[in-house]
Design a protein around this motif. Structure first.
Motif, PDB file in Angstrom:
ATOM      1  N   LEU A  87    -174.661  20.606 -42.243  1.00  0.00           N
ATOM      2  CA  LEU A  87    -175.925  20.067 -42.728  1.00  0.00           C
ATOM      3  C   LEU A  87    -175.857  18.543 -42.775  1.00  0.00           C
ATOM      4  N   ASN A  88    -176.939  17.899 -42.378  1.00  0.00           N
ATOM      5  CA  ASN A  88    -176.988  16.438 -42.413  1.00  0.00           C
ATOM      6  C   ASN A  88    -178.212  15.993 -43.199  1.00  0.00           C
ATOM      7  N   TRP A  89    -178.138  14.789 -43.758  1.00  0.00           N
ATOM      8  CA  TRP A  89    -179.257  14.317 -44.578  1.00  0.00           C
ATOM      9  C   TRP A  89    -180.087  13.247 -43.889  1.00  0.00           C
ATOM     10  N   ARG A  90    -179.916  13.113 -42.577  1.00  0.00           N
ATOM     11  CA  ARG A  90    -180.764  12.182 -41.824  1.00  0.00           C
ATOM     12  C   ARG A  90    -181.253  12.868 -40.550  1.00  0.00           C
ATOM     13  N   ALA A  91    -182.181  13.813 -40.735  1.00  0.00           N
ATOM     14  CA  ALA A  91    -182.770  14.489 -39.583  1.00  0.00           C
ATOM     15  C   ALA A  91    -183.741  13.527 -38.906  1.00  0.00           C
ATOM     16  N   VAL A  92    -183.415  13.094 -37.694  1.00  0.00           N
ATOM     17  CA  VAL A  92    -184.199  12.042 -37.050  1.00  0.00           C
ATOM     18  C   VAL A  92    -185.537  12.589 -36.564  1.00  0.00           C
ATOM     19  N   CYS A  93    -186.538  11.698 -36.539  1.00  0.00           N
ATOM     20  CA  CYS A  93    -187.895  12.135 -36.205  1.00  0.00           C
ATOM     21  C   CYS A  93    -188.181  12.096 -34.713  1.00  0.00           C
ATOM     22  N   LEU A 159    -167.279  18.407 -44.540  1.00  0.00           N
ATOM     23  CA  LEU A 159    -167.057  17.039 -45.007  1.00  0.00           C
ATOM     24  C   LEU A 159    -167.636  16.004 -44.053  1.00  0.00           C
ATOM     25  N   LEU A 160    -167.874  16.406 -42.801  1.00  0.00           N
ATOM     26  CA  LEU A 160    -168.539  15.489 -41.874  1.00  0.00           C
ATOM     27  C   LEU A 160    -169.996  15.274 -42.267  1.00  0.00           C
ATOM     28  N   GLY A 161    -170.517  16.125 -43.149  1.00  0.00           N
ATOM     29  CA  GLY A 161    -171.906  16.011 -43.552  1.00  0.00           C
ATOM     30  C   GLY A 161    -172.209  14.783 -44.383  1.00  0.00           C
ATOM     31  N   CYS A 162    -171.155  14.120 -44.920  1.00  0.00           N
ATOM     32  CA  CYS A 162    -171.419  12.909 -45.698  1.00  0.00           C
ATOM     33  C   CYS A 162    -170.226  11.961 -45.666  1.00  0.00           C
ATOM     34  N   GLY A 163    -169.291  12.103 -46.637  1.00  0.00           N
ATOM     35  CA  GLY A 163    -168.291  11.075 -46.878  1.00  0.00           C
ATOM     36  C   GLY A 163    -167.374  10.775 -45.711  1.00  0.00           C
ATOM     37  N   VAL A 164    -166.834  11.807 -45.084  1.00  0.00           N
ATOM     38  CA  VAL A 164    -165.907  11.556 -43.976  1.00  0.00           C
ATOM     39  C   VAL A 164    -166.639  10.920 -42.796  1.00  0.00           C
ATOM     40  N   MET A 165    -167.853  11.387 -42.526  1.00  0.00           N
ATOM     41  CA  MET A 165    -168.631  10.783 -41.441  1.00  0.00           C
ATOM     42  C   MET A 165    -168.971   9.344 -41.766  1.00  0.00           C
ATOM     43  N   SER A 304    -173.529  -0.138 -43.293  1.00  0.00           N
ATOM     44  CA  SER A 304    -173.374   1.097 -42.527  1.00  0.00           C
ATOM     45  C   SER A 304    -174.133   2.220 -43.215  1.00  0.00           C
ATOM     46  N   TRP A 305    -175.203   2.694 -42.586  1.00  0.00           N
ATOM     47  CA  TRP A 305    -175.969   3.821 -43.115  1.00  0.00           C
ATOM     48  C   TRP A 305    -175.383   5.104 -42.551  1.00  0.00           C
ATOM     49  N   TYR A 306    -174.732   5.898 -43.418  1.00  0.00           N
ATOM     50  CA  TYR A 306    -174.214   7.210 -42.977  1.00  0.00           C
ATOM     51  C   TYR A 306    -173.278   7.047 -41.780  1.00  0.00           C
ATOM     52  N   GLY A 307    -172.551   5.913 -41.765  1.00  0.00           N
ATOM     53  CA  GLY A 307    -171.681   5.657 -40.628  1.00  0.00           C
ATOM     54  C   GLY A 307    -172.443   5.434 -39.343  1.00  0.00           C
ATOM     55  N   ASP A 308    -173.743   5.050 -39.454  1.00  0.00           N
ATOM     56  CA  ASP A 308    -174.593   4.884 -38.263  1.00  0.00           C
ATOM     57  C   ASP A 308    -174.411   6.047 -37.298  1.00  0.00           C
ATOM     58  N   CYS A 309    -174.337   7.240 -37.873  1.00  0.00           N
ATOM     59  CA  CYS A 309    -174.068   8.409 -37.026  1.00  0.00           C
ATOM     60  C   CYS A 309    -175.355   8.997 -36.470  1.00  0.00           C
ATOM     61  N   LEU A 310    -175.228   9.679 -35.378  1.00  0.00           N
ATOM     62  CA  LEU A 310    -176.261  10.552 -34.836  1.00  0.00           C
ATOM     63  C   LEU A 310    -175.658  11.951 -34.899  1.00  0.00           C
ATOM     64  N   PRO A 311    -176.060  12.775 -35.869  1.00  0.00           N
ATOM     65  CA  PRO A 311    -175.368  14.049 -36.082  1.00  0.00           C
ATOM     66  C   PRO A 311    -175.198  14.905 -34.834  1.00  0.00           C
ATOM     67  N   GLU A 312    -176.250  15.024 -34.026  1.00  0.00           N
ATOM     68  CA  GLU A 312    -176.141  15.903 -32.857  1.00  0.00           C
ATOM     69  C   GLU A 312    -175.143  15.368 -31.830  1.00  0.00           C
ATOM     70  N   ARG A 313    -174.862  14.081 -31.868  1.00  0.00           N
ATOM     71  CA  ARG A 313    -173.863  13.482 -30.973  1.00  0.00           C
ATOM     72  C   ARG A 313    -172.478  13.511 -31.599  1.00  0.00           C
ATOM     73  N   ASP A 314    -172.395  13.101 -32.880  1.00  0.00           N
ATOM     74  CA  ASP A 314    -171.092  12.847 -33.493  1.00  0.00           C
ATOM     75  C   ASP A 314    -170.430  14.091 -34.086  1.00  0.00           C
ATOM     76  N   PHE A 315    -171.199  14.964 -34.728  1.00  0.00           N
ATOM     77  CA  PHE A 315    -170.574  16.114 -35.384  1.00  0.00           C
ATOM     78  C   PHE A 315    -169.845  17.022 -34.383  1.00  0.00           C
ATOM     79  N   PRO A 316    -170.484  17.430 -33.277  1.00  0.00           N
ATOM     80  CA  PRO A 316    -169.747  18.289 -32.329  1.00  0.00           C
ATOM     81  C   PRO A 316    -168.514  17.605 -31.749  1.00  0.00           C
ATOM     82  N   MET A 317    -168.617  16.313 -31.453  1.00  0.00           N
ATOM     83  CA  MET A 317    -167.476  15.574 -30.897  1.00  0.00           C
ATOM     84  C   MET A 317    -166.315  15.563 -31.886  1.00  0.00           C
ATOM     85  N   LEU A 318    -166.606  15.278 -33.152  1.00  0.00           N
ATOM     86  CA  LEU A 318    -165.541  15.191 -34.149  1.00  0.00           C
ATOM     87  C   LEU A 318    -164.953  16.556 -34.466  1.00  0.00           C
TER      88      LEU A 318
END
Length: 361
Positions: A87-93, A159-165, A304-318
């Motif tokens: 789960l991520n807290w920045r679902a992009v529009c 843990l990738l959903g917030c702090g570690v990411m 750094s907002w949320y590690g400037d992550c893009l969940p659909e890009r970064d979560f699967p890679m990590l």
């Protein structure tokens, strides 16, 4: 049909959390119900309990989670029941000016579920960071669900959903740490130590961990720090300079969120170096720096907002790196606790005894 599950709420500022029945509605258009398998106990949840985010009590706490999609609402096409998700807290529009410029990690119109979860008497709950995952099931926007390899441990992947990411991304995405760079990380809790790991993944040559707690510094060293500095014992800025040829670090990551430590980060970087603020300050904090120093030292001062992550890009890679044995997410899981163990986990977190307690269902 709505379901009733157990969840952890903060009913009033500073009051102990409670495990209570929570009503989870069926997903509406663009929404999903997720059966939570694990959720990390993050300092942000404690901020909610203490009224440090806003006063929209009662809060349904928990946001650093992984689980399995149970059902989806109308119009959801890329998510199905049975999918394993973080789960991520920045679902992009996909439509705001940041998204249209090709920078969706800065999305200015991130969204959450439209419906509210409630108590049995109908009282609406405010889900932490739009998630509310200290619950057996939760309702989120479908865009908050990022599919990853189901072979991953839910306790680690969540843990990738917030702090570690946030920490990994502060190093890799925001700080753009490169091969051979020198990096200093100030504050070695979960986010700071994730920045240490991110710097190591990026190929940094020197990684200096700074904290006032020798236990946290020992953990940072196990995770890849080449040097540790206890700033109670020595001047952190001068020590960082001495470890970097007298110049200062190429990238300094501030993972505390205080004016004092930000000043340390500012003066501990090399000329034209980069400061990354990923620690979260409180509203009353003020920073004062000589403007001539800001100009004369050059470089970049970034948040750094949320590690400037893009969940659909970064979560699967990590997660793939984790499954390959190249990213030790398990090292961040200090303990697993039941749902009714959140209050005690908060206390251990405040005492600095854990990187992450994780609620496992």
């Amino acid at each position: 049909m709505a379901q009733v599950v157990r969840g952890v709420i903060a009913r009033a500022k500073g009051a102990p959390v409670e495990v209570v029945p929570v009503v989870v509605p069926d997903p509406g258009p663009g929404e999903a119900v997720v059966r939570v398998q694990a959720c990390g106990v993050c300092h942000t949840d404690l901020h909610y309990r203490e009224g440090g985010i806003n006063d929209e009590f009662p809060f349904l706490l928990g946001h650093e989670a992984a689980g399995v999609v149970e059902s989806v609402g109308a119009g959801v096409e890329d998510l199905s029941p049975g999918d394993f998700v973080i789960l991520n807290w920045r679902a992009v529009c996909g439509r705001c000016r940041a998204c249209k410029r090709g920078r969706p990690w800065y999305c200015f119109a991130t969204h959450n579920a439209q419906q509210k979860m409630t108590l049995e008497d109908g009282t609406e709950l405010s889900p932490a960071l739009g998630i509310g995952a200290f619950a057996e099931k939760t309702l989120v926007a479908a865009g908050q669900c990022t599919k990853v390899d189901p072979a991953a441990s839910p306790a680690a992947a969540g843990l990738l959903g917030c702090g570690v990411m946030a920490g990994l991304g502060a190093a890799i995405n925001t700080g753009q740490v490169g091969r051979g760079d020198s990096v200093a990380v100030i504050g070695c809790g979960g986010v700071g130590n994730a920045a240490v790991v991110g710097s190591r993944l990026a190929g940094a040559g020197t990684i200096i961990a700074v904290d006032v707690d020798d236990r946290k510094l020992a953990t940072a060293q196990r995770l890849g720090a080449t040097h540790t500095v206890n700033s109670r014992a020595v001047d952190a800025v001068e020590t960082i300079r001495s470890l970097t040829g007298g110049n200062g670090a190429d990238v300094v990551i501030e993972a505390v969120g205080r004016p004092e430590t930000y000043r340390q980060a500012f003066y501990a970087r090399d000329l034209a170096g980069t400061v990354v603020l990923v620690g979260v300050p409180t509203p009353e904090m003020k920073l004062e720096l000589p403007l001539l120093d800001v100009f004369g030292r050059g470089g970049a001062l970034k948040s750094s907002w949320y590690g400037d992550c893009l969940p659909e890009r970064d979560f699967p890679m990590l997660v793939d790196l984790y499954l390959q044995g190249r990213l030790d997410l398990d090292a961040f899981v200090s303990e697993t606790v039941p749902l009714d163990g959140v209050e005690e986990a908060f206390a251990r977190m405040q005492r600095g005894e854990v990187l992450r307690s994780v609620v496992v269902f």
